[in-house]
Design a protein around this motif. Structure first.
Motif, PDB file in Angstrom:
ATOM      1  N   GLN A  71       0.826  -1.202   0.000  1.00 20.03           N
ATOM      2  CA  GLN A  71       0.000   0.000   0.000  1.00 20.03           C
ATOM      3  C   GLN A  71       0.864   1.256   0.000  1.00 20.03           C
ATOM      4  N   ASP A  72       1.980   1.230   0.716  1.00 21.04           N
ATOM      5  CA  ASP A  72       2.901   2.373   0.726  1.00 21.04           C
ATOM      6  C   ASP A  72       3.490   2.594  -0.665  1.00 21.04           C
ATOM      7  N   GLU A  73       3.880   1.494  -1.319  1.00 22.19           N
ATOM      8  CA  GLU A  73       4.449   1.610  -2.664  1.00 22.19           C
ATOM      9  C   GLU A  73       3.412   2.154  -3.638  1.00 22.19           C
ATOM     10  N   GLU A  74       2.170   1.657  -3.521  1.00 23.15           N
ATOM     11  CA  GLU A  74       1.106   2.121  -4.398  1.00 23.15           C
ATOM     12  C   GLU A  74       0.826   3.603  -4.165  1.00 23.15           C
ATOM     13  N   ALA A  75       0.818   4.028  -2.916  1.00 19.11           N
ATOM     14  CA  ALA A  75       0.588   5.442  -2.605  1.00 19.11           C
ATOM     15  C   ALA A  75       1.693   6.314  -3.173  1.00 19.11           C
ATOM     16  N   ALA A  76       2.943   5.818  -3.101  1.00 19.15           N
ATOM     17  CA  ALA A  76       4.072   6.587  -3.640  1.00 19.15           C
ATOM     18  C   ALA A  76       3.962   6.719  -5.154  1.00 19.15           C
ATOM     19  N   LYS A  77       3.556   5.641  -5.831  1.00 16.17           N
ATOM     20  CA  LYS A  77       3.393   5.696  -7.284  1.00 16.17           C
ATOM     21  C   LYS A  77       2.294   6.682  -7.670  1.00 16.17           C
ATOM     22  N   LEU A  78       1.173   6.618  -6.964  1.00 16.90           N
ATOM     23  CA  LEU A  78       0.073   7.526  -7.264  1.00 16.90           C
ATOM     24  C   LEU A  78       0.464   8.977  -7.021  1.00 16.90           C
ATOM     25  N   ALA A  79       1.233   9.232  -5.950  1.00 15.19           N
ATOM     26  CA  ALA A  79       1.673  10.600  -5.654  1.00 15.19           C
ATOM     27  C   ALA A  79       2.577  11.130  -6.755  1.00 15.19           C
ATOM     28  N   ALA A  80       3.392  10.233  -7.353  1.00 16.68           N
ATOM     29  CA  ALA A  80       4.321  10.660  -8.408  1.00 16.68           C
ATOM     30  C   ALA A  80       3.588  11.011  -9.700  1.00 16.68           C
ATOM     31  N   VAL A  81       2.385  10.479  -9.886  1.00 13.26           N
ATOM     32  CA  VAL A  81       1.629  10.741 -11.110  1.00 13.26           C
ATOM     33  C   VAL A  81       1.352  12.233 -11.279  1.00 13.26           C
ATOM     34  N   ALA A  82       1.042  12.901 -10.189  1.00  6.41           N
ATOM     35  CA  ALA A  82       0.647  14.313 -10.247  1.00  6.41           C
ATOM     36  C   ALA A  82       1.786  15.237 -10.661  1.00  6.41           C
ATOM     37  N   SER A  83       3.019  14.764 -10.616  1.00  7.06           N
ATOM     38  CA  SER A  83       4.149  15.625 -10.978  1.00  7.06           C
ATOM     39  C   SER A  83       4.948  15.097 -12.167  1.00  7.06           C
ATOM     40  N   ALA A  84       4.468  14.036 -12.820  1.00 13.61           N
ATOM     41  CA  ALA A  84       5.206  13.433 -13.938  1.00 13.61           C
ATOM     42  C   ALA A  84       5.265  14.381 -15.121  1.00 13.61           C
ATOM     43  N   GLN A  85       6.354  14.283 -15.878  1.00 21.37           N
ATOM     44  CA  GLN A  85       6.559  15.109 -17.058  1.00 21.37           C
ATOM     45  C   GLN A  85       6.963  14.218 -18.232  1.00 21.37           C
ATOM     46  N   PRO A  86       6.460  14.491 -19.440  1.00 27.18           N
ATOM     47  CA  PRO A  86       6.926  13.749 -20.612  1.00 27.18           C
ATOM     48  C   PRO A  86       8.396  14.057 -20.864  1.00 27.18           C
ATOM     49  N   ALA A  87       9.135  13.083 -21.398  1.00 19.11           N
ATOM     50  CA  ALA A  87      10.599  13.187 -21.454  1.00 19.11           C
ATOM     51  C   ALA A  87      11.099  14.190 -22.489  1.00 19.11           C
ATOM     52  N   SER A  88      10.638  14.081 -23.724  1.00 24.41           N
ATOM     53  CA  SER A  88      11.234  14.906 -24.779  1.00 24.41           C
ATOM     54  C   SER A  88      10.282  15.021 -25.964  1.00 24.41           C
ATOM     55  N   GLU A  89      10.703  15.861 -26.935  1.00 21.85           N
ATOM     56  CA  GLU A  89       9.948  16.063 -28.179  1.00 21.85           C
ATOM     57  C   GLU A  89       8.494  16.428 -27.891  1.00 21.85           C
ATOM     58  N   VAL A  90       8.315  17.348 -26.944  1.00 19.60           N
ATOM     59  CA  VAL A  90       6.979  17.788 -26.540  1.00 19.60           C
ATOM     60  C   VAL A  90       6.610  19.055 -27.311  1.00 19.60           C
TER      61      VAL A  90
END
Length: 538
Positions: free
Chosen positions: A32-51
């Protein structure tokens, strides 16, 4: 002796069971901790390149989007916060059921597709499911993008893409507007056999359109390919018109005969052909079954029924017993008047028609003559589309509360795919797990195991109290460790304010006079999550 040895074995088994349950609890907590950490990271994710364009609807996004000032678009857009399981996540919510909505944002520097791949990708979540609801986006052409306050249904677009359901329409649109370079007319080219709408499950879904330099295109839904085709072969009407067309001025001659066969004029109806003979007749060989009750009706008044005690004939009228099936007919082959069954009439021939013969005057199927198409052209590179300058939603929703998120335009399929795996996929899997109640099932199993363990320990205490007390000490130590591991990271992580990369600021040509800019800043506000932009209808 033997009894003491059996008690020791029983004790060891229960200790092992106790440890297994604790291990399971710790594993669930860690997962559950790992899942919460993954979900929290979603809100700040950025596409890598060629945007080319990226809108995650984070801090400051409201200033980049403009409502249509057309009064018919009176639907309200909202800043949807925490609309998914991702903490701190935001989206653009089309919030007014039964209303038209229109909003758009500029693409910084514009979008010109030459010899690179074009990827358009975004997420949609229908919080109330879909009835008659559009969820597609439009990539507006340069002229339409110059004044986004005038954005409406007539604004010229190059690409329209996304799900739509209303009436007989239930599909994912891909429409390319293409101009005939000779006639200068614009035509909508619709992709054929596109996938259906799947938004009714109220989960977040991902829609991706890929257009490649070899003129191939692909539509993906939730990272799965659902339609592949060619811009030259799989659009209707096709990109390139025919070289020759039917002459619109050519008319079929009045004496043209296009009937290949006619009734034989020499044929006559046979003398024994009786058109009036019925198709079905009574079976003359049938006999009435023995025991048939001719004088008994099929239904009778219920003889056991009685009028209610409070029935008043003066007020309620004459009381009549309810009708029931005649009980005498149950043991008989039938009741009432007997009629023989009908059979097909062997003499029946029906209406007579003369046979068909070849038409001696037949000239063949008439077709207008073919002439050269004065508007003919050949475009072998339709992937080089008309330039675009803005992204917009111009939609009607009956259900309301449809949320859009993570709009991405890129020249890299890998960038779009990897970003989707870091965002949509994690969010979607969490939503599916919650919808299926997966976590609840695990906790129910743990609870059941713990209950069984408690009963076993109580039985053991009656026999070996010292052993149970020793186990209690061990349990206390493990419990403290469990609380530390599980609860240490349970508090809401401190999230920095993230400013999305501004790749979609207005172009220099689109800049408004200084007075208009000041008016926009003064009129721009957010009240209870509602987006209100200067020029929009309040």
């Amino acid at each position: 002796g033997a009894r003491k040895q059996a008690t020791i074995v029983l004790t060891m088994n229960k200790i092992v069971l106790f440890g297994a349950v604790l291990a399971l609890v710790l594993l669930v907590c860690h997962a559950q901790d790992e899942e919460a950490a993954k979900l929290a990271a979603v809100a700040s994710a950025q596409p890598a390149s060629e945007v080319i364009f990226f809108e995650p609807f984070r801090e400051g996004w409201i200033s980049r989007w403009k409502n249509s000032s057309d009064s018919k678009y009176d639907g309200v857009w909202y800043d949807a916060e925490d609309y998914t399981l991702t903490p701190g996540d935001h989206g653009l919510k089309m919030g007014s059921a039964g209303r038209l909505h229109a909003i758009a944002a500029p693409i910084e520097g514009g979008l010109r597709v030459a010899d690179k791949t074009l990827v358009v990708q975004y997420e949609v979540k229908a919080l109330n499911g879909v009835g008659c609801d559009g969820s597609y986006l439009k990539l507006l052409q340069e002229d339409a993008g110059r004044d986004l306050a005038k954005f409406d249904n007539d604004a010229r677009y190059t690409i329209m893409f996304g799900p739509d359901r209303c009436g007989s329409t239930d599909k994912v649109h891909f429409i390319l507007q293409h101009q005939n370079p000779v006639s200068k007319k614009w035509e909508e080219k619709h992709a054929t056999s596109t996938p259906g709408n799947i938004l009714n499950d109220r989960l977040t879904h991902l829609y991706t359109l890929v257009i490649r330099p070899d003129n191939s295109f692909e539509i993906l839904v939730d990272l799965e390919s659902r339609k592949s085709g060619s811009l030259l072969k799989d659009l209707d009407p096709p990109i390139n018109p025919e070289k020759e067309i039917d002459d619109p001025e050519d008319k079929k001659p009045a004496d043209w005969v296009d009937e290949a066969e006619i009734d034989d004029p020499d044929a006559t109806k046979p003398a024994d052909w009786d058109e009036d003979a019925p198709e079905f007749i009574e079976d003359e060989d049938a006999e009435k079954p023995s025991g048939w009750l001719d004088d008994e009706p099929m239904t009778v008044n219920d003889p056991s029924a009685k009028a209610p005690s409070d029935w008043d004939e003066e007020e309620d009228g004459e009381w009549e017993a309810p009708i029931i099936a005649n009980p005498k007919c149950k043991s008989a082959p039938g009741c009432g008047q007997w009629k023989p069954p009908t059979i097909r009439n062997p003499a029946y021939k029906g209406k007579w028609y003369p046979p068909k013969v070849p038409n001696p005057k037949y000239k063949g199927e008439w077709k207008p003559r073919r002439i050269e198409n004065k508007d003919w052209f050949e475009d072998l590179e339709p992937h080089k589309m008309f330039p675009m300058s803005a992204v917009g939603f111009e939609l009607l929703t009956v259900s309301g509360d449809i949320v859009f998120d993570n709009l991405l335009i890129s020249s890299s399929e890998d960038t779009a795919k990897n970003f989707a795996r870091e965002t949509w996929k994690i969010r979607y899997e969490a939503e599916v797990a919650k919808q299926r109640g997966a976590s609840g099932t695990i906790m129910e199993s743990i609870t059941a195991a713990a209950t069984g363990l408690k009963d076993g320990i109580m039985d053991l205490y009656d026999e070996q109290p010292l052993v149970v007390l020793s186990l209690a000490v061990v349990f206390a130590v493990v419990l403290v460790t469990f609380i530390f591991v599980c609860l240490a990271g349970e508090g809401k992580p401190e999230t920095p304010i993230i400013t999305a990369k501004k790749t979609d600021a207005p172009q220099p040509d689109d800049a408004a006079p200084e007075t208009d800019e000041q008016e926009t800043k003064e009129g721009e506000e957010e009240v209870d999550g509602e987006i209100t932009t200067a020029g929009a209808r309040q």
